[in-house]
Enzyme design. Structure first.
Site, PDB file in Angstrom:
ATOM      1  N   PRO A  69      10.333  15.686  71.889  1.00 34.62           N
ATOM      2  CA  PRO A  69      11.431  15.828  71.001  1.00 34.62           C
ATOM      3  C   PRO A  69      12.586  14.984  71.342  1.00 34.62           C
ATOM      4  O   PRO A  69      12.867  14.586  72.613  1.00 34.62           O
ATOM      5  CB  PRO A  69      11.736  17.421  71.395  1.00 34.62           C
ATOM      6  CG  PRO A  69      11.443  17.499  72.833  1.00 34.62           C
ATOM      7  CD  PRO A  69      10.189  16.654  72.867  1.00 34.62           C
ATOM      8  N   ARG A  76      21.821   5.836  58.297  1.00 33.91           N
ATOM      9  CA  ARG A  76      20.723   6.580  57.804  1.00 33.91           C
ATOM     10  C   ARG A  76      20.727   7.005  56.188  1.00 33.91           C
ATOM     11  O   ARG A  76      19.765   6.922  55.582  1.00 33.91           O
ATOM     12  CB  ARG A  76      20.420   7.863  58.654  1.00 33.91           C
ATOM     13  CG  ARG A  76      20.012   7.769  60.208  1.00 33.91           C
ATOM     14  CD  ARG A  76      19.732   9.008  60.717  1.00 33.91           C
ATOM     15  NE  ARG A  76      18.693   9.560  60.197  1.00 33.91           N
ATOM     16  CZ  ARG A  76      18.484  10.560  59.333  1.00 33.91           C
ATOM     17  NH1 ARG A  76      19.567  10.950  58.870  1.00 33.91           N
ATOM     18  NH2 ARG A  76      17.198  10.691  58.867  1.00 33.91           N
ATOM     19  N   CYS A 104      31.883  -3.387  52.746  1.00 30.27           N
ATOM     20  CA  CYS A 104      31.878  -4.207  51.401  1.00 30.27           C
ATOM     21  C   CYS A 104      30.346  -4.280  51.070  1.00 30.27           C
ATOM     22  O   CYS A 104      29.745  -5.132  50.831  1.00 30.27           O
ATOM     23  CB  CYS A 104      32.038  -5.686  51.781  1.00 30.27           C
ATOM     24  SG  CYS A 104      32.472  -6.441  50.325  1.00 30.27           S
ATOM     25  N   GLU A 105      29.878  -2.822  50.744  1.00 30.94           N
ATOM     26  CA  GLU A 105      28.657  -2.441  50.322  1.00 30.94           C
ATOM     27  C   GLU A 105      28.881  -1.242  49.364  1.00 30.94           C
ATOM     28  O   GLU A 105      29.535  -0.403  49.673  1.00 30.94           O
ATOM     29  CB  GLU A 105      27.705  -2.373  51.315  1.00 30.94           C
ATOM     30  CG  GLU A 105      27.436  -3.308  52.193  1.00 30.94           C
ATOM     31  CD  GLU A 105      26.167  -4.245  51.426  1.00 30.94           C
ATOM     32  OE1 GLU A 105      25.971  -3.943  50.537  1.00 30.94           O
ATOM     33  OE2 GLU A 105      26.185  -5.387  51.952  1.00 30.94           O
TER      34      GLU A 105
END
Length: 466
Positions: free
Chosen positions: A318, A361, A392-393
């Site tokens: 885990p 993610r 800047c995306e």
């Protein structure tokens, strides 16, 4: 259908998902999503480990990862106690630092690393090397030699080249190395394509169906310097359905029995990997460790009876299930804008002082997150919002869809739960943004376990042209 510019531009992306419902009170926490010590006072201020987030930000700045030490330790103990007759390896790739390695050692777990860098953290923490396993599909000679010299408990081999490489290094170091063979049982885990790791067409392990796994076992057994301990499989990440483990266990145990019959080798161990899911949003329903232990043990024992073999010693790994819920990320709101949508609807875009450099993610896996206003109480009605970063995306999104207070404004603090796994680990300096610190909180006190990067850190590797 996806859009070539990314999921945020796909048809229907401007509407919230079907599972998301407006809350009766946008100030309330959903306990399933937060660490055990997360609380909101009557004033709406969020505290973790007895430390309010406004006080934490005042001292340490934002954004910051807030790590609930008591929660992390409790989750580690829960796995150790539920899987009492297993070896439980914490998967360091989820999140690892010196403090966490020491917590893991103190809670009685072992440690899984997959690079020389992660191994160096274990060494620095004084982690017992006999309780370390070393993963990776392309371990360098230097990494393997270091692992052999440190005396790691076992190496999980992933290719024929690595078997020969490790045997040669062990001979050169006059050592005998315990080895697990990573196999792919051909299981299609119900998870994102990039984190499903047991189907055939991917980079990890030896195929059972193609016969490569049996040949790998033969080569390890033939190498005098290598001690064959057993087989290892891992079907993917963020998995809630034990049926994938059932199919994997059946196929891996069948190979385990075949090795005993054809090669006369009784392997004492088997590792079922990890990948246990957590709740990122209200659509997720993770299983408790006790239930996982019961179900997985029953699966293995049933298959062993069917094959007429003794149950090998079992291991699990885990990582996310321990680290993920134990942390949240706190951001400061910089700008808020309302964007008109088709049909008279609108969405509130909340820009914060972090983004895809501290949580990739959402952009990488289309992952879902939740959030809450952490610095005050709001009486405003909830509105559909999207928390976005400063990069800047267009795909720089932290929380795709969540209902936020309608009066959210610059200077407010917003906290995102479930960011303890694969956020700091995968953080970058995109746009030359500095990586946030990790602040551990417990019993009303806060301490830095990973400091914030500085511009000096950023420029230290830039040799310039002077």
């Amino acid at each position: 259908m996806t859009h070539e510019a990314g999921w945020a531009h796909a048809p229907g992306a401007l509407r919230g998902p079907s599972w998301l419902r407006p809350p009766a009170d946008a100030n309330e926490l959903v306990p399933l999503l937060w660490s055990r010590t997360a609380r909101k006072g009557d004033d709406g201020v969020l505290s973790i480990g007895g430390v309010t987030l406004p006080d934490l930000v005042a001292e340490h700045g934002s954004p910051a990862y807030v790590l609930d030490e008591a929660d992390f330790r409790a989750r580690a103990r829960a796995f150790r106690e539920a899987f009492a007759d297993y070896d439980v390896y914490y998967a360091g790739k989820a999140f690892l630092c010196t403090a966490v390695a020491r917590w893991i050692a103190e809670e009685g777990l072992s440690l899984d690393v997959c690079t020389g860098g992660e191994l160096s953290v274990a060494e620095r923490a004084g982690f017992p090397m006999e309780r370390v396993e070393f993963h990776g599909n392309n371990k360098s000679r230097a990494e393997l030699r270091r692992a052999v010299r440190l005396g790691v408990g076992r190496v999980i081999v992933d290719s024929f080249e690595e078997i020969a490489r490790l045997a040669a290094i062990a001979a050169d170091e006059d050592a005998r190395v315990s080895v697990m063979v990573r196999v792919t049982p051909g299981v299609e885990a119900h998870t994102h394509e990039y984190i499903a790791t047991a189907h055939e067409d991917q980079k990890f392990g030896f195929s059972i169906t193609a016969g490569d796994a049996l040949e790998a076992v033969r080569r390890v057994e033939a190498a005098e310097e290598l001690d064959l301990r057993g087989l290892h499989c891992h079907i993917g990440s963020q998995i809630f359905d034990s049926s994938g483990f059932e199919v994997a266990a059946r196929r891996v145990l069948a190979l385990h029995a075949q090795v005993a019959t054809e090669l006369g080798v009784a392997m004492p161990e088997m590792d079922l990997g990890g990948g246990f899911g957590i709740a990122y949003t209200t659509q997720d329903d993770p299983a408790e460790p006790a239930r996982l232990a019961q179900e997985m043990t029953a699966i293995v024992e049933h298959e062993c009876r069917a094959l007429g073999i003794e149950r090998p010693g079992l291991s699990i790994e885990p990582g996310r299930a321990i680290a993920g819920p134990a942390s949240c990320t706190v951001y400061e709101v910089g700008t808020v804008k309302d964007v008109a949508l088709d049909g008279g609807a609108s969405r509130t875009y909340v820009s914060v002082d972090g983004g895809m450099s501290d949580n990739i993610r959402t952009a990488l896996y289309d992952a879902d997150y939740s959030c809450t206003l952490a610095s005050r109480r709001s009486e405003a009605a909830p509105v559909l919002g999207r928390v976005v970063g400063k990069h800047c995306e267009a795909g720089d999104v932290v929380v795709k869809d969540e209902f936020v207070p309608g009066d959210l404004r610059p200077g407010d603090l917003v906290a995102v739960p479930g960011t303890g796994a694969y956020c700091r680990s995968m953080a970058s300096n995109y746009n030359h943004v500095l990586r946030p610190p990790v602040i551990a909180v417990r019993d009303g006190s806060a301490r830095v376990v990973v400091r914030r990067e500085t511009e000096d850190d950023l420029l230290a590797t830039d040799v310039g042209d002077f």
